[in-house]
Write a protein that holds these residues in place. Structure first.
Motif, PDB file in Angstrom:
ATOM      1  N   THR A  79       0.820  -1.212   0.000  1.00 14.37           N
ATOM      2  CA  THR A  79       0.000   0.000   0.000  1.00 14.37           C
ATOM      3  C   THR A  79       0.851   1.258   0.000  1.00 14.37           C
ATOM      4  O   THR A  79       0.603   2.183  -0.792  1.00 14.37           O
ATOM      5  N   VAL A  80       1.872   1.334   0.862  1.00 12.06           N
ATOM      6  CA  VAL A  80       2.668   2.561   0.921  1.00 12.06           C
ATOM      7  C   VAL A  80       3.538   2.724  -0.333  1.00 12.06           C
ATOM      8  O   VAL A  80       3.754   3.849  -0.777  1.00 12.06           O
ATOM      9  N   HIS A  81       4.006   1.624  -0.904  1.00 11.77           N
ATOM     10  CA  HIS A  81       4.734   1.725  -2.178  1.00 11.77           C
ATOM     11  C   HIS A  81       3.781   2.200  -3.285  1.00 11.77           C
ATOM     12  O   HIS A  81       4.158   3.056  -4.099  1.00 11.77           O
ATOM     13  N   TRP A  82       2.566   1.649  -3.329  1.00 12.09           N
ATOM     14  CA  TRP A  82       1.583   2.068  -4.336  1.00 12.09           C
ATOM     15  C   TRP A  82       1.319   3.576  -4.227  1.00 12.09           C
ATOM     16  O   TRP A  82       1.263   4.285  -5.243  1.00 12.09           O
ATOM     17  N   ALA A  83       1.166   4.058  -3.009  1.00 10.73           N
ATOM     18  CA  ALA A  83       0.817   5.466  -2.784  1.00 10.73           C
ATOM     19  C   ALA A  83       1.898   6.428  -3.276  1.00 10.73           C
ATOM     20  O   ALA A  83       1.599   7.597  -3.544  1.00 10.73           O
ATOM     21  N   GLN A  84       3.118   5.960  -3.435  1.00 11.66           N
ATOM     22  CA  GLN A  84       4.215   6.827  -3.894  1.00 11.66           C
ATOM     23  C   GLN A  84       4.097   7.189  -5.364  1.00 11.66           C
ATOM     24  O   GLN A  84       4.617   8.222  -5.788  1.00 11.66           O
ATOM     25  N   THR A  85       3.444   6.345  -6.153  1.00 15.13           N
ATOM     26  CA  THR A  85       3.465   6.554  -7.604  1.00 15.13           C
ATOM     27  C   THR A  85       2.089   6.620  -8.257  1.00 15.13           C
ATOM     28  O   THR A  85       2.003   6.804  -9.469  1.00 15.13           O
ATOM     29  N   HIS A  86       1.043   6.463  -7.489  1.00 13.27           N
ATOM     30  CA  HIS A  86      -0.305   6.475  -8.057  1.00 13.27           C
ATOM     31  C   HIS A  86      -1.113   7.608  -7.443  1.00 13.27           C
ATOM     32  O   HIS A  86      -0.929   7.951  -6.278  1.00 13.27           O
ATOM     33  N   LYS A  87      -2.013   8.160  -8.227  1.00  9.25           N
ATOM     34  CA  LYS A  87      -2.744   9.363  -7.796  1.00  9.25           C
ATOM     35  C   LYS A  87      -4.231   9.130  -7.541  1.00  9.25           C
ATOM     36  O   LYS A  87      -4.942  10.070  -7.238  1.00  9.25           O
ATOM     37  N   ARG A  88      -4.716   7.902  -7.666  1.00  6.75           N
ATOM     38  CA  ARG A  88      -6.135   7.667  -7.441  1.00  6.75           C
ATOM     39  C   ARG A  88      -6.495   8.064  -6.004  1.00  6.75           C
ATOM     40  O   ARG A  88      -5.813   7.677  -5.055  1.00  6.75           O
ATOM     41  N   PRO A  89      -7.566   8.828  -5.815  1.00  5.24           N
ATOM     42  CA  PRO A  89      -7.972   9.192  -4.453  1.00  5.24           C
ATOM     43  C   PRO A  89      -8.381   7.948  -3.657  1.00  5.24           C
ATOM     44  O   PRO A  89      -9.082   7.077  -4.156  1.00  5.24           O
ATOM     45  N   ILE A  90      -7.920   7.904  -2.431  1.00  2.33           N
ATOM     46  CA  ILE A  90      -8.256   6.838  -1.491  1.00  2.33           C
ATOM     47  C   ILE A  90      -8.910   7.508  -0.285  1.00  2.33           C
ATOM     48  O   ILE A  90      -8.401   8.506   0.228  1.00  2.33           O
ATOM     49  N   HIS A  91     -10.044   6.959   0.153  1.00  2.00           N
ATOM     50  CA  HIS A  91     -10.775   7.547   1.270  1.00  2.00           C
ATOM     51  C   HIS A  91     -10.007   7.391   2.583  1.00  2.00           C
ATOM     52  O   HIS A  91     -10.059   8.260   3.446  1.00  2.00           O
ATOM     53  N   GLY A  92      -9.306   6.274   2.741  1.00  2.00           N
ATOM     54  CA  GLY A  92      -8.522   6.026   3.947  1.00  2.00           C
ATOM     55  C   GLY A  92      -7.929   4.631   3.900  1.00  2.00           C
ATOM     56  O   GLY A  92      -8.252   3.835   3.010  1.00  2.00           O
ATOM     57  N   ALA A  93      -7.048   4.346   4.865  1.00  2.00           N
ATOM     58  CA  ALA A  93      -6.403   3.034   4.908  1.00  2.00           C
ATOM     59  C   ALA A  93      -6.198   2.584   6.343  1.00  2.00           C
ATOM     60  O   ALA A  93      -5.723   3.355   7.184  1.00  2.00           O
ATOM     61  N   LEU A  94      -6.555   1.338   6.595  1.00  2.00           N
ATOM     62  CA  LEU A  94      -6.228   0.665   7.848  1.00  2.00           C
ATOM     63  C   LEU A  94      -4.989  -0.169   7.558  1.00  2.00           C
ATOM     64  O   LEU A  94      -5.022  -1.058   6.707  1.00  2.00           O
ATOM     65  N   LEU A  95      -3.903   0.126   8.242  1.00  2.00           N
ATOM     66  CA  LEU A  95      -2.623  -0.534   8.030  1.00  2.00           C
ATOM     67  C   LEU A  95      -2.313  -1.354   9.284  1.00  2.00           C
ATOM     68  O   LEU A  95      -1.800  -0.829  10.266  1.00  2.00           O
ATOM     69  N   ALA A  96      -2.657  -2.625   9.254  1.00  2.00           N
ATOM     70  CA  ALA A  96      -2.587  -3.482  10.443  1.00  2.00           C
ATOM     71  C   ALA A  96      -1.277  -4.261  10.498  1.00  2.00           C
ATOM     72  O   ALA A  96      -0.893  -4.914   9.531  1.00  2.00           O
ATOM     73  N   THR A  97      -0.630  -4.190  11.625  1.00  2.00           N
ATOM     74  CA  THR A  97       0.633  -4.875  11.929  1.00  2.00           C
ATOM     75  C   THR A  97       1.577  -4.915  10.723  1.00  2.00           C
ATOM     76  O   THR A  97       1.816  -5.959  10.135  1.00  2.00           O
ATOM     77  N   PRO A  98       2.136  -3.736  10.377  1.00  2.00           N
ATOM     78  CA  PRO A  98       3.063  -3.701   9.248  1.00  2.00           C
ATOM     79  C   PRO A  98       4.279  -4.580   9.507  1.00  2.00           C
ATOM     80  O   PRO A  98       4.737  -4.695  10.644  1.00  2.00           O
ATOM     81  N   ALA A  99       4.776  -5.191   8.452  1.00  2.00           N
ATOM     82  CA  ALA A  99       6.031  -5.944   8.543  1.00  2.00           C
ATOM     83  C   ALA A  99       7.173  -4.959   8.321  1.00  2.00           C
ATOM     84  O   ALA A  99       7.176  -4.223   7.341  1.00  2.00           O
ATOM     85  N   ASP A 100       8.136  -4.942   9.236  1.00  2.00           N
ATOM     86  CA  ASP A 100       9.288  -4.055   9.100  1.00  2.00           C
ATOM     87  C   ASP A 100      10.293  -4.718   8.178  1.00  2.00           C
ATOM     88  O   ASP A 100      11.146  -5.486   8.608  1.00  2.00           O
ATOM     89  N   LEU A 101      10.208  -4.407   6.906  1.00  2.18           N
ATOM     90  CA  LEU A 101      11.063  -5.040   5.914  1.00  2.18           C
ATOM     91  C   LEU A 101      12.481  -4.489   5.916  1.00  2.18           C
ATOM     92  O   LEU A 101      13.355  -5.033   5.249  1.00  2.18           O
ATOM     93  N   GLU A 102      12.721  -3.436   6.679  1.00  5.84           N
ATOM     94  CA  GLU A 102      14.065  -2.864   6.746  1.00  5.84           C
ATOM     95  C   GLU A 102      14.879  -3.449   7.896  1.00  5.84           C
ATOM     96  O   GLU A 102      16.005  -3.026   8.136  1.00  5.84           O
ATOM     97  N   SER A 103      14.313  -4.408   8.603  1.00  8.96           N
ATOM     98  CA  SER A 103      15.014  -5.120   9.669  1.00  8.96           C
ATOM     99  C   SER A 103      14.979  -6.605   9.349  1.00  8.96           C
ATOM    100  O   SER A 103      14.022  -7.086   8.735  1.00  8.96           O
ATOM    101  N   PRO A 104      16.021  -7.339   9.744  1.00  4.31           N
ATOM    102  CA  PRO A 104      16.020  -8.783   9.463  1.00  4.31           C
ATOM    103  C   PRO A 104      14.768  -9.460  10.037  1.00  4.31           C
ATOM    104  O   PRO A 104      14.347  -9.168  11.151  1.00  4.31           O
ATOM    105  N   MET A 105      14.199 -10.352   9.226  1.00  5.91           N
ATOM    106  CA  MET A 105      12.983 -11.070   9.604  1.00  5.91           C
ATOM    107  C   MET A 105      13.360 -12.390  10.275  1.00  5.91           C
ATOM    108  O   MET A 105      14.462 -12.899  10.082  1.00  5.91           O
ATOM    109  N   PRO A 106      12.417 -12.973  11.024  1.00  2.81           N
ATOM    110  CA  PRO A 106      12.676 -14.277  11.634  1.00  2.81           C
ATOM    111  C   PRO A 106      12.873 -15.358  10.561  1.00  2.81           C
ATOM    112  O   PRO A 106      12.532 -15.161   9.390  1.00  2.81           O
TER     113      PRO A 106
END
Length: 183
Positions: A74-101
């Protein structure tokens, strides 16, 4: 105003039968989900394109409901697309910038498939980051940092793990409450 369509954005494991997103889609008459990919399942570009294609099939307002890597889609999409979005629920994001289990893609694999860096700029629509105090894929301080960077309201869920079936979550009634805050 027309009731928004609820578009569910699953993480990298796509649709799991007893996952709260799958159950929510079945429960809400105005909900649908980004279809699973048949190819390039780890490609960020393919995931963003699938989200964009799903949005193209929806007339009227949309609320995105993303989980785990679906938040990053969702956040990557929002960087390059302009379609209006009413809102977003972003539940338990995965921190991809830290090593995963163990069992999750490594940093090199994530980078190779376009996931890094994670966008750190404000989202162009209202959003809520719902985070867990004991999520193995994203620490609470990191979730708060991401929410701040994205301009999202932050909601602490307590100790709910990664808010998935492995953490004991099939139904998650609070999702409807949080979606309602975005209406």
């Amino acid at each position: 105003m027309t009731s928004p369509t609820i578009l569910l954005v699953p993480g990298l494991r796509d649709h799991v039968a007893d996952h709260w997103q799958t159950l929510l889609e079945a429960k809400l008459p105005n909900a649908r989900s980004v279809p699973p990919l048949a190819h390039d399942k780890l490609s960020r570009a393919a995931r963003v394109a699938a989200l964009d294609e799903a949005l193209a099939g929806i007339d009227g307002p949309v609320i995105l409901v993303a989980h785990s890597a679906g938040v990053m889609i969702t956040v990557h999409w929002a960087q390059t697309h302009k379609r209006p979005i009413h809102g977003a629920l972003l539940a338990t994001p995965a921190d991809l910038e830290s090593p995963m289990p163990a069992g999750y893609p490594g940093m090199d694999t994530l980078s190779e498939h376009g996931w890094l860096p994670v966008p750190h700029t404000p989202l162009p629509f209202p959003s809520v980051v719902a985070f867990s105090d004991n999520d193995p894929l994203c620490s609470a301080p990191r979730a708060a940092e991401l929410a701040n960077q994205w301009g999202s309201m932050l909601v602490e869920l307590g100790e709910v793990g990664h808010l998935n079936p492995a953490a004991g979550y099939g139904p998650w009634p609070m999702a409807e409450t949080l979606i309602h805050t975005l209406l």
